[in-house]
Scaffold this active site. Structure first.
Site, short mmCIF file in Angstrom:
data_model
loop_
_atom_site.label_atom_id
_atom_site.label_comp_id
_atom_site.label_asym_id
_atom_site.label_seq_id
_atom_site.Cartn_x
_atom_site.Cartn_y
_atom_site.Cartn_z
CD GLN A 163 -6.89 -4.66 3.96
OE1 GLN A 163 -7.84 -5.39 4.28
NE2 GLN A 163 -7.08 -3.41 3.59
CG HIS A 177 -1.95 0.94 1.38
ND1 HIS A 177 -1.74 2.24 1.77
CD2 HIS A 177 -3.28 0.82 1.18
CE1 HIS A 177 -2.89 2.88 1.79
NE2 HIS A 177 -3.85 2.05 1.44
CB CYS A 196 -3.68 3.15 -1.66
SG CYS A 196 -4.90 4.41 -1.36
CG ASP A 223 0.41 -2.63 6.36
OD1 ASP A 223 -0.60 -2.77 7.08
OD2 ASP A 223 0.38 -1.99 5.29
CE LYS A 238 -7.39 -0.32 6.06
NZ LYS A 238 -8.12 0.12 4.85
N1 PLP Z 1 -1.81 -0.95 4.62
C1 PLP Z 1 -2.72 -1.67 3.98
C2 PLP Z 1 -2.37 -3.04 3.49
C3 PLP Z 1 -3.99 -1.15 3.78
O1 PLP Z 1 -4.92 -1.86 3.14
C4 PLP Z 1 -4.29 0.15 4.26
C5 PLP Z 1 -5.62 0.76 4.02
O2 PLP Z 1 -6.30 0.42 3.08
C6 PLP Z 1 -3.30 0.85 4.94
C7 PLP Z 1 -2.07 0.27 5.10
C8 PLP Z 1 -3.54 2.21 5.48
O3 PLP Z 1 -4.46 2.18 6.52
P1 PLP Z 1 -5.02 3.52 7.15
O4 PLP Z 1 -5.51 4.36 6.01
O5 PLP Z 1 -6.11 3.07 8.05
O6 PLP Z 1 -3.90 4.18 7.88
#
Ligand code: PLP
Length: 404
Positions: free
Chosen positions: A202, A122, A363, A199, A225
């Protein structure tokens, strides 16, 4: 037993209609809907217990502090961290990764040092490292993936040099759904003297996570999430590592003593939590974690895996469908394109039929480049989705396909 009808009653938004059609919400990887217990926890906190935490001797402040610190303990047990001192509240995954880039980067990275990410990251796990590259001259390296969406593990190992200091990878891809072998990634990183950040944006919503078992050095996730509110998230870090890192933000709450000449910092985790924390958010997040824990992460995981496999099977029968992400280790995300219909048109037409999916680059533009596309359509599942919803989605997709 998993009683979907009962579970769905916990989520009032699922009862609503969109353009007079029942809502079929398949955008759960972007954010999940909230059960009543979470929204009630928020209103109850504001209506009956609101006071700033940590500094007050009065009843409300102490009670709010107790709930805030109980939430930290709840998170600790949810991800099986060793100590609550290792749980730092953030605004979300993005802030957690930026915290590590900034603070770990400040303490341990200098010009020429290397950080490894993967092709499927992401943007929130790419851009913070690029900002650090601009500030410090670090080198960013990228793990390749195969067509099915698996990390190339030989390619990964080949990236390490004496200068590799950190690996930062998604536990689960928000596009491909691939569940990465984080335990093995951590072993390899550690064998080369590097640290690893996972991270967990997900993964935490979909299956049980154990930071000690995976032996990651950092783990970041977002409350919204995993059925909690927006604006609250968690960064886990190993205590000795966090202890050796400088503060990220300065301000109230994170200090031990301040004079104009010199400031000493609070102990963990407060050193990393400048300013009034989102104590309503932490309490609501803990409520969400309780909710999924009572249902059982293993049960949720089994339901979602079954649903994802069912969706893939149904979608496969549609002419012109192309999937992105067909790893054997796949979570509740299905990314696809169909014939040469633009995903934006697809998403817009499905919306008129009450079906919410996501379209675009998700993203993850470097991942789009890897597959040679500008955008994809993505359906993502949560604990409350049903086979009937999958059927409605597939039928609607077929209808839209035939319109082109
Ligand atoms: N990392 C992953 C794999 C994601 O899917 C997302 C959000 O879609 C993020 C990071 C970023 O999360 P946040 O926008 O809640 O900080």
């Amino acid at each position: 037993m998993y009683h979907l009808d009962e579970i769905r009653k916990d989520f009032p938004i699922l009862q609503r209609t969109i353009y007079n059609k029942p809502l079929v919400y398949l955008d759960n990887a972007a954010t999940t809907q909230k059960p009543l217990c979470v929204t009630n926890a928020i209103s109850e906190m504001y209506n009956t217990l609101n006071a700033n935490v940590h500094r007050g001797v009065h009843f409300l402040s102490q009670r709010a502090t107790d709930l805030h610190e109980a939430a930290r303990e709840r998170v600790r047990s949810f991800i099986n961290a060793r100590s609550a001192a290792e749980i730092i509240f953030t605004r979300g995954t993005t802030e957690g990764i930026n915290l590590v880039a900034s603070s770990f980067g400040e303490a341990f990275l200098s010009e020429g040092d290397e950080v490894i990410v993967s092709t499927m990251e992401h943007h929130s796990n790419i851009v913070p490292w690029q900002l650090l590259r601009d500030r410090k001259g670090i080198v960013l390296k990228v793990i390749p993936i195969d067509d099915a969406g698996n990390l190339d593990m030989d390619g990964y190992e080949a990236l390490f040099t004496q200068r590799t200091k950190l690996v930062s990878v998604a536990h689960v891809s928000n596009v491909l759904g691939t569940i990465n072998p984080v335990k093995r990634l951590a072993e390899i990183a550690h064998a080369h003297g590097a640290k690893i950040l996972v991270d967990g944006a997900q993964s935490t919503p979909h299956f049980a996570v154990d930071v000690q078992d995976m032996d990651c050095d950092f783990f970041a996730f977002s409350g919204h999430k995993v059925y909690g509110p927006t604006g609250i998230g968690v960064l886990y870090g190993k205590e000795s590592l966090l202890d050796s890192m400088p503060p990220y933000h300065g301000g109230g709450e994170m200090i031990a003593r301040v004079t104009f000449e010199h400031t000493t910092y609070e102990r963990l985790p407060f050193k990393f939590e400048a300013g009034t924390p989102n104590y309503v958010g932490t309490h609501a997040l803990a409520t969400a974690l309780d909710y999924v824990s009572v249902l059982g992460m293993d049960v949720i995981s089994a339901h979602e895996r079954e649903l994802t496999a069912y969706a893939m099977e149904q979608l496969r029968s549609l002419p012109g469908i192309k999937f992105f992400g067909e790893s054997a280790e796949k979570d509740a995300v299905v990314a696809f394109n169909i014939a040469d219909i633009h995903p934006l048109d697809l998403g817009t037409l499905l919306d008129r039929l009450g079906i919410a999916i996501r379209t675009g680059h998700h993203c993850a533009q470097p991942l789009m480049q890897r597959y040679g596309v500008e955008s994809m359509a993505r359906a993502s599942f949560a604990l409350y989705n049903t086979k009937a919803e999958v059927d409605a989605f597939v039928a609607a997709l077929d209808r839209v396909r035939k319109m082109f």
